[in-house]
Scaffold this motif. Sequence first.
Motif, PDB file in Angstrom:
ATOM      1  N   ARG A 196       0.882  -1.173   0.000  1.00 65.12           N
ATOM      2  CA  ARG A 196       0.000   0.000   0.000  1.00 65.12           C
ATOM      3  C   ARG A 196       0.917   1.220   0.000  1.00 65.12           C
ATOM      4  NH1 ARG A 196      -4.592  -0.098   4.200  1.00 65.12           N
ATOM      5  NH2 ARG A 196      -5.318  -1.610   2.647  1.00 65.12           N
ATOM      6  N   LEU A 197       0.837   2.003  -1.063  1.00 66.48           N
ATOM      7  CA  LEU A 197       1.790   3.106  -1.235  1.00 66.48           C
ATOM      8  C   LEU A 197       1.164   4.441  -0.844  1.00 66.48           C
ATOM      9  CD1 LEU A 197       3.474   1.995  -4.591  1.00 66.48           C
ATOM     10  CD2 LEU A 197       4.222   1.583  -2.255  1.00 66.48           C
ATOM     11  N   PRO A 198       1.962   5.336  -0.280  1.00 60.46           N
ATOM     12  CA  PRO A 198       1.444   6.652   0.123  1.00 60.46           C
ATOM     13  C   PRO A 198       1.010   7.465  -1.087  1.00 60.46           C
ATOM     14  CG  PRO A 198       3.834   6.578   0.370  1.00 60.46           C
ATOM     15  CD  PRO A 198       3.392   5.188   0.012  1.00 60.46           C
ATOM     16  N   TYR A 199       0.075   8.372  -0.883  1.00 56.92           N
ATOM     17  CA  TYR A 199      -0.452   9.252  -1.933  1.00 56.92           C
ATOM     18  C   TYR A 199       0.711   9.877  -2.707  1.00 56.92           C
ATOM     19  CZ  TYR A 199      -3.358  12.859  -4.070  1.00 56.92           C
ATOM     20  OH  TYR A 199      -4.015  13.666  -4.963  1.00 56.92           O
ATOM     21  N   ALA A 200       0.686   9.721  -4.037  1.00 60.60           N
ATOM     22  CA  ALA A 200       1.810  10.197  -4.860  1.00 60.60           C
ATOM     23  C   ALA A 200       1.667  11.687  -5.140  1.00 60.60           C
ATOM     24  CB  ALA A 200       1.850   9.411  -6.170  1.00 60.60           C
ATOM     25  N   ARG A 201       2.726  12.438  -4.907  1.00 57.30           N
ATOM     26  CA  ARG A 201       2.735  13.873  -5.198  1.00 57.30           C
ATOM     27  C   ARG A 201       3.811  14.166  -6.233  1.00 57.30           C
ATOM     28  NH1 ARG A 201      -0.463  16.125  -1.503  1.00 57.30           N
ATOM     29  NH2 ARG A 201      -0.819  14.908   0.367  1.00 57.30           N
ATOM     30  N   ALA A 202       3.542  15.156  -7.082  1.00 54.17           N
ATOM     31  CA  ALA A 202       4.552  15.585  -8.050  1.00 54.17           C
ATOM     32  C   ALA A 202       5.733  16.166  -7.285  1.00 54.17           C
ATOM     33  CB  ALA A 202       3.962  16.614  -9.002  1.00 54.17           C
ATOM     34  N   LYS A 203       6.940  15.686  -7.610  1.00 46.28           N
ATOM     35  CA  LYS A 203       8.124  16.214  -6.928  1.00 46.28           C
ATOM     36  C   LYS A 203       8.564  17.502  -7.633  1.00 46.28           C
ATOM     37  CE  LYS A 203       9.376  11.487  -5.938  1.00 46.28           C
ATOM     38  NZ  LYS A 203       9.835  10.299  -6.653  1.00 46.28           N
ATOM     39  N   PRO A 204       8.928  18.542  -6.871  1.00 45.38           N
ATOM     40  CA  PRO A 204       9.403  19.761  -7.542  1.00 45.38           C
ATOM     41  C   PRO A 204      10.655  19.454  -8.346  1.00 45.38           C
ATOM     42  CG  PRO A 204       9.761  19.878  -5.144  1.00 45.38           C
ATOM     43  CD  PRO A 204       8.979  18.630  -5.416  1.00 45.38           C
ATOM     44  N   LYS A 205      10.767  20.078  -9.530  1.00 44.36           N
ATOM     45  CA  LYS A 205      11.932  19.842 -10.388  1.00 44.36           C
ATOM     46  C   LYS A 205      13.197  20.340  -9.706  1.00 44.36           C
ATOM     47  CE  LYS A 205      10.328  19.328 -15.083  1.00 44.36           C
ATOM     48  NZ  LYS A 205      10.365  19.819 -16.448  1.00 44.36           N
TER      49      LYS A 205
END
Lengths: 206, 206
Positions: A196-205
């Motif tokens: 079960r993976l944590p909510y995916a967030r876009a990583k800042p470039k």
Amino acid sequence: MILREADFQQMERFFRRNFFNTLPGPRGLHLIGTKGHRGIENLGLFSSVVHIGATPPHLGFIMRPLTVPRHTYHHLKAQGYFTLNTVHPDILPQAHQASANYALEESEFEATGLTPFYSDHCPAPYVEESSIKIGLSYVEDHYLKSNDTMFVVGKIEEVIIPETVMQDTGHIDHNALHTMVVAGLDTYFDTEENARLPYARAKPKA
Amino acid sequence: MILREADFQQMERFFRRNFFNTLPGPRGLHLIGTKGHRGIENLGLFSSVVHIGATPPHLGFIMRPLTVPRHTYHHLKAQGYFTLNTVHPDILPQAHQASANYALEESEFEATGLTPFYSDHCPAPYVEESSIKIGLSYVEDHYLKSNDTMFVVGKIEEVIIPETVMQDTGHIDHNALHTMVVAGLDTYFDTEENARLPYARAKPKA
């Protein structure tokens, strides 16, 4: 290997059916229960149930072409209710047998040995042996001209589950329930929780 | 335990989302690849792909409400093509990361480290790392008023698969490919073939 339309057309009929049915991988497996106006309890095996939304809660599924009688469709339109019931290994042989083509006046419950179960809220029959029972009211359907099929949508009116498999986060513990999936029309799979993976967030470039 | 509408309404928002998303059990898991008109390659993670028919071959899937920009939907409508790509454990972290909400000008391929792959037949990008790659043309969509969602149908134009997993019967050997499924938005499952059962026929009554 790469296959295109000319290859598809050359496939033998049953080969093509198995190929395209299993191609996208295993998917959800459910017994759908309905009741005809003469009281006959109907059960069908489906592999096309999808989540549509949680608020309010809706599920949908694909009905095959209505060019032959589809008892599930006629009953759920007439009565306005149907049930979805999950499958685990103990009831796999009975669930698979529910995919056979029975006459309208024959109950698949009787034919397969599965037990109809009624709540005082949903007029369609549940499968007593199923771990998760979902009662739905018919909401809408859409004709898909692609293959002369129907996409049917229902609203979840009732859920019957063992309290022990409802986790604090709201997740249902399907690993504990051994909920099965299916590829195509005949190949059944067990499932085993991997992560079960944590909510995916876009990583800042960088 | 039995839960009904009054119970559904009392659920905390995230609890309810997890509950209804995981309720029906694990389902198919696919990366959908599209390409925007400015050339940006887009990748999204979906759990609602269904088989519609084999002759001609069609698949469908649910798009969440278009109240926020849905890059997959806009691209596949504009270009007319999209790809479906399966997920196995080796690429699970990258696949999950593709579910994050990236800006339109950012490519999820770049962000996740998955590799775009093109055939000379399908203008939308495949995922090179996926075992099964399916190229589709857009055919039709249906607005589901239930949850303000869209059911999108595509026609299979091309299939790219390892020849070794295509069985004599036409079945794809997903056990060999370790094709994964998912419950809800975050709980991933491995699959293990349990049985392939013979075509079920109604038994004559005794």
